[in-house]
Design a protein around this motif. Structure first.
Motif, short mmCIF file in Angstrom:
data_model
loop_
_atom_site.label_atom_id
_atom_site.label_comp_id
_atom_site.label_asym_id
_atom_site.label_seq_id
_atom_site.Cartn_x
_atom_site.Cartn_y
_atom_site.Cartn_z
N ASP A 271 0.83 -1.21 0.00
CA ASP A 271 0.00 0.00 0.00
C ASP A 271 0.86 1.26 0.00
OD1 ASP A 271 -2.25 -1.56 -0.02
OD2 ASP A 271 -2.61 -1.42 2.15
N ASP A 272 1.97 1.21 0.74
CA ASP A 272 2.88 2.36 0.78
C ASP A 272 3.47 2.63 -0.60
OD1 ASP A 272 2.51 2.70 3.51
OD2 ASP A 272 4.20 1.38 4.02
N LEU A 273 3.84 1.57 -1.30
CA LEU A 273 4.41 1.73 -2.64
C LEU A 273 3.43 2.40 -3.58
CD1 LEU A 273 6.29 -1.66 -3.13
CD2 LEU A 273 7.33 0.62 -3.11
N ILE A 274 2.18 1.94 -3.54
CA ILE A 274 1.16 2.52 -4.42
C ILE A 274 0.92 3.98 -4.05
CG2 ILE A 274 -1.27 2.43 -5.10
CD1 ILE A 274 -1.11 -0.62 -4.71
N ALA A 275 0.83 4.25 -2.75
CA ALA A 275 0.54 5.61 -2.30
C ALA A 275 1.70 6.57 -2.58
CB ALA A 275 0.22 5.61 -0.80
N ASN A 276 2.92 6.08 -2.39
CA ASN A 276 4.09 6.97 -2.50
C ASN A 276 4.66 7.04 -3.91
OD1 ASN A 276 3.95 7.47 0.25
ND2 ASN A 276 5.34 5.80 0.76
N LEU A 277 4.57 5.96 -4.68
CA LEU A 277 5.21 5.93 -5.98
C LEU A 277 4.24 5.83 -7.15
CD1 LEU A 277 8.26 3.57 -5.25
CD2 LEU A 277 7.98 6.01 -4.79
N ALA B 212 8.11 -8.83 1.68
CA ALA B 212 8.79 -7.78 0.94
C ALA B 212 8.08 -7.58 -0.40
CB ALA B 212 10.25 -8.14 0.71
N TRP B 213 8.28 -6.40 -1.01
CA TRP B 213 7.61 -6.07 -2.26
C TRP B 213 8.60 -5.43 -3.23
CZ3 TRP B 213 2.66 -7.65 -3.02
CH2 TRP B 213 1.94 -8.03 -1.88
N ARG B 214 8.31 -5.63 -4.49
CA ARG B 214 9.16 -5.06 -5.53
C ARG B 214 8.29 -4.22 -6.47
NH1 ARG B 214 11.62 -7.09 -10.60
NH2 ARG B 214 13.69 -6.14 -10.85
N TRP B 215 8.74 -3.00 -6.72
CA TRP B 215 8.06 -2.05 -7.60
C TRP B 215 8.99 -1.80 -8.78
CZ3 TRP B 215 9.32 2.71 -9.59
CH2 TRP B 215 8.30 3.59 -9.97
N VAL B 216 8.48 -1.90 -10.01
CA VAL B 216 9.30 -1.73 -11.21
C VAL B 216 8.59 -0.82 -12.20
CG1 VAL B 216 10.48 -2.90 -13.13
CG2 VAL B 216 10.23 -4.06 -10.93
N SER B 217 9.34 0.07 -12.82
CA SER B 217 8.73 0.95 -13.83
C SER B 217 9.80 1.50 -14.77
CB SER B 217 8.00 2.12 -13.17
OG SER B 217 7.44 2.98 -14.14
#
Length: 630
Positions: free
Chosen positions: A93-99, A154-159
């Motif tokens: 949720d933090d990743l979606i909200a922040n990035l 853990a989570w991974r965000w890629v773009s």
């Protein structure tokens, strides 16, 4: 290092505003591309600060057992830069909200202001706190692997920064965040040891968390991780040891800003209380200045340990534009956010700091008037909130306040206004609205201008509120020129404008006819002495709410409906004289109905109000034009 586990990958789109911002980033419209590293290091430092504070107040949180640190690793062969920390970390949720989103009010307004001008846009990005996206100025692919403290997943965000991003579960042994940038060919300079070292030294030398730098694929000396920042709290150092450049870079770090501060205040208090203050006044408005949360952005430390970055107890809401730090020696390290509220130590500290800031502004207003007026132009609308929120300092803020008026060049004070008042003038006249230029064109000003009577032009939203709380200034009451009857003819020392007017009898007949035609669309119709050039205007009744306040409350759904206004007509205007002459003729009620409605519609248009029936207005106007061309 992190490793992706075999879990389902979610593909998500950035919100529209982020996509527009990223498009500009990806196409490298900015010249100062090195700021990407400053932003990543600053965010990593904040993450470490938050976990260090968290473990003091939350028994469920713990660190990985190592000292806090930030590591930068450049791999020349793989063309990657990795920035990692062992701070608080993020979850899905933090990743979606922040990035994935710009989670602040005013997003569209922010993006609309992006111009493509490098210098201006970099400042806007910093003001809005979206510095993370600066990584796409130098990187074609970005991955963020993170694990939040206290959580197992853990989570991974890629773009690629091209409109979408992917999120998937990953594995990471300890809490914290690791960001890998795949550097573009035209940004290869950022893979060099001396370039990265220089950026850290320039922008992040003050950060207390150790920052290490290592270069892979180079000489062994460079491959070894070395600490590259001095790591001393700048606010704890003597002022004589700090350069202007160091002060500025710390401001940009602590405020996540890109502009230069217009003023700073650095001092230490010793005695019954001991604390250090380093505060800055930004040059430009932060983009979240009018966010409904009204959060304070001054960071609170206790013995150099970060406690909070949005405590409402350090400075009052009307000083929320200030950035900086306050470091207390008296509070316990494990103080919670709840304990900060109504804490006597914090209360005394806040009171003293607020007094100091106001004193600094007063001194500046006296000795550096132009500098203070620049600050007021940006933040006066916020400072004036203190007039109705802070009873203890109300008079002090009111004297400090600056205003635009019909008589003064630039800014004026209430004291200066009072000194220019006419004989027997016992009121401070004002008009409120949302646009200063529109206020200058208001028909209600005409009679005051013709008689040389000064009117304050109040265009900040807060003006309607503080005026309800302040009955007078130095015994002179405040009076809105858009409410009640005008007492212009009672003021000595002004010349009454004498022009041909409609005969009193004819005017009385016209007013009676207009009341009959308009019915409950107006509360009254009367002759005006405040108009000189315009045929009509609308004003609130003596007991009614000021019109600007009523419009604002209606726009915010805090008022169901607006009240009918008083329609004032100008007996000297050619249109009114002709209407008055015809008002006594046979059938006048029918022949003058459309012109009477047009008089009201004109007044509404001048006020910026919506017409009750636009189609009827167009029909009446066409008929009037056709008759005039006959």
């Amino acid at each position: 290092m992190s490793e992706t586990v075999n879990k389902k990958t979610e593909k998500m789109g950035f919100e529209a505003e982020v996509s527009r911002l990223l498009h500009m980033m990806v196409h490298s419209v900015y010249s100062d591309r090195e700021i990407f590293l400053r932003e990543l290091v600053s965010n990593a430092s904040d993450a470490c600060d938050k976990l260090r504070y968290g473990v003091l107040t939350d028994a469920s949180l713990k660190t990985d057992g190592n000292d806090f640190g930030i590591a930068i690793v450049a791999d020349a062969e793989a063309k990657t830069i990795t920035v990692s920390d062992n701070g608080i970390g993020m979850n899905r949720d933090d990743l979606i909200a922040n990035l994935g989103t710009i989670a602040r009010s005013g997003t569209a307004n922010f993006v609309d202001q992006l111009t493509g001008d490098s210098k201006k846009d970099v400042q806007l990005i910093g003001q809005f706190g979206v510095g993370f996206y600066s990584v796409f100025m130098v990187a074609g692919d970005v991955s963020v692997t993170t694990r939040k403290a206290g959580e197992d997943t853990a989570w991974r965000w890629v773009s690629k920064g091209e409109g979408s991003y992917e999120i998937e579960e990953a594995s990471k042994e300890h809490q914290g965040t690791e960001i890998v940038l795949h550097i573009k060919d035209d940004a290869a300079e950022f893979l060099e040891q001396h370039r990265l070292s220089n950026i850290v030294t320039t922008y992040s030398d003050h950060i207390e968390v150790p920052i290490t730098l290592a270069i892979k694929g180079k000489e062994e000396a460079d491959a070894e991780a070395k600490i590259v920042n001095e790591g001393s709290a700048i606010w704890a150092r003597p002022k004589s040891d700090i350069t202007d450049e160091q002060y500025t870079e710390f401001y940009r770090h602590v405020g996540h800003a890109f502009d230069e501060p217009v003023h700073r205040l650095h001092y230490k208090v010793e005695g019954m209380q001991e604390y250090t203050v380093l505060l800055y006044v930004p040059t430009q408005k932060p983009m979240d200045l009018f966010d409904p949360a009204r959060k304070n952005r001054v960071k609170l430390y206790v013995k150099k340990v970060f406690i909070s970055d949005d405590s409402a107890d350090i400075l009052p809401g009307w000083l929320r534009f200030m950035r900086g730090v306050v470091d207390s020696q008296d509070l316990p390290l494990n103080v919670s956010r709840e304990m900060l509220q109504n804490n006597p130590v914090v209360s005394r500290m806040s009171k003293a700091i607020t007094k100091k800031v106001l004193g600094e502004f007063e001194k500046m207003a006296e000795k550096e008037a132009a500098k203070f007026e620049n600050i007021w132009a940006e933040f006066g609308g916020v400072i004036k909130e203190g007039i109705y929120e802070d009873f203890e300092r109300r008079d002090q803020i009111l004297k400090l306040s600056r205003f635009k008026s019909t008589s003064a060049e630039g800014w004026t004070t209430l004291a200066d206004y009072v000194s220019r008042m006419k004989d027997k003038q016992d009121k401070i006249y004002y008009i409120t609205g949302t646009d200063e230029e529109a206020l200058k064109r208001s028909p209600q000003l005409e009679g005051f201008k013709a008689r040389g009577i000064e009117v304050l032009l109040l265009a900040d939203a807060v003006d309607d509120f503080w005026l309800q709380m302040v009955p007078d200034f130095e015994g002179k009451g405040f009076a809105s020129i858009t409410r009640g009857t005008s007492d212009l003819d009672d003021i000595a020392g002004v010349e009454k404008r004498v022009e041909e007017q409609a005969p009193e009898g004819e005017l009385t007949t016209l007013i009676t006819l207009m009341k009959e035609v308009l019915g409950d669309k107006v509360s009254d119709v009367r002759a005006s002495n405040r108009l000189t050039d315009t045929s009509s205007c609308l004003v609130a009744s003596d007991t009614g709410m000021d019109m600007a306040m009523e419009r604002m409350l209606k726009a915010h759904n805090q008022l169901d409906a607006v009240t009918a206004k008083v329609l004032e007509i100008n007996p000297s205007h050619g249109l009114i004289r002709k209407l008055a002459k015809k008002a006594g003729e046979k059938g006048a009620m029918d022949t003058l109905a459309d012109p009477v409605w047009l008089v009201l519609d004109q007044a509404k248009i001048l006020e910026g109000d919506a017409l009750d029936d636009a189609a009827a207005f167009a029909r009446r106007l066409s008929a009037a034009m056709e008759a005039g061309l006959a």
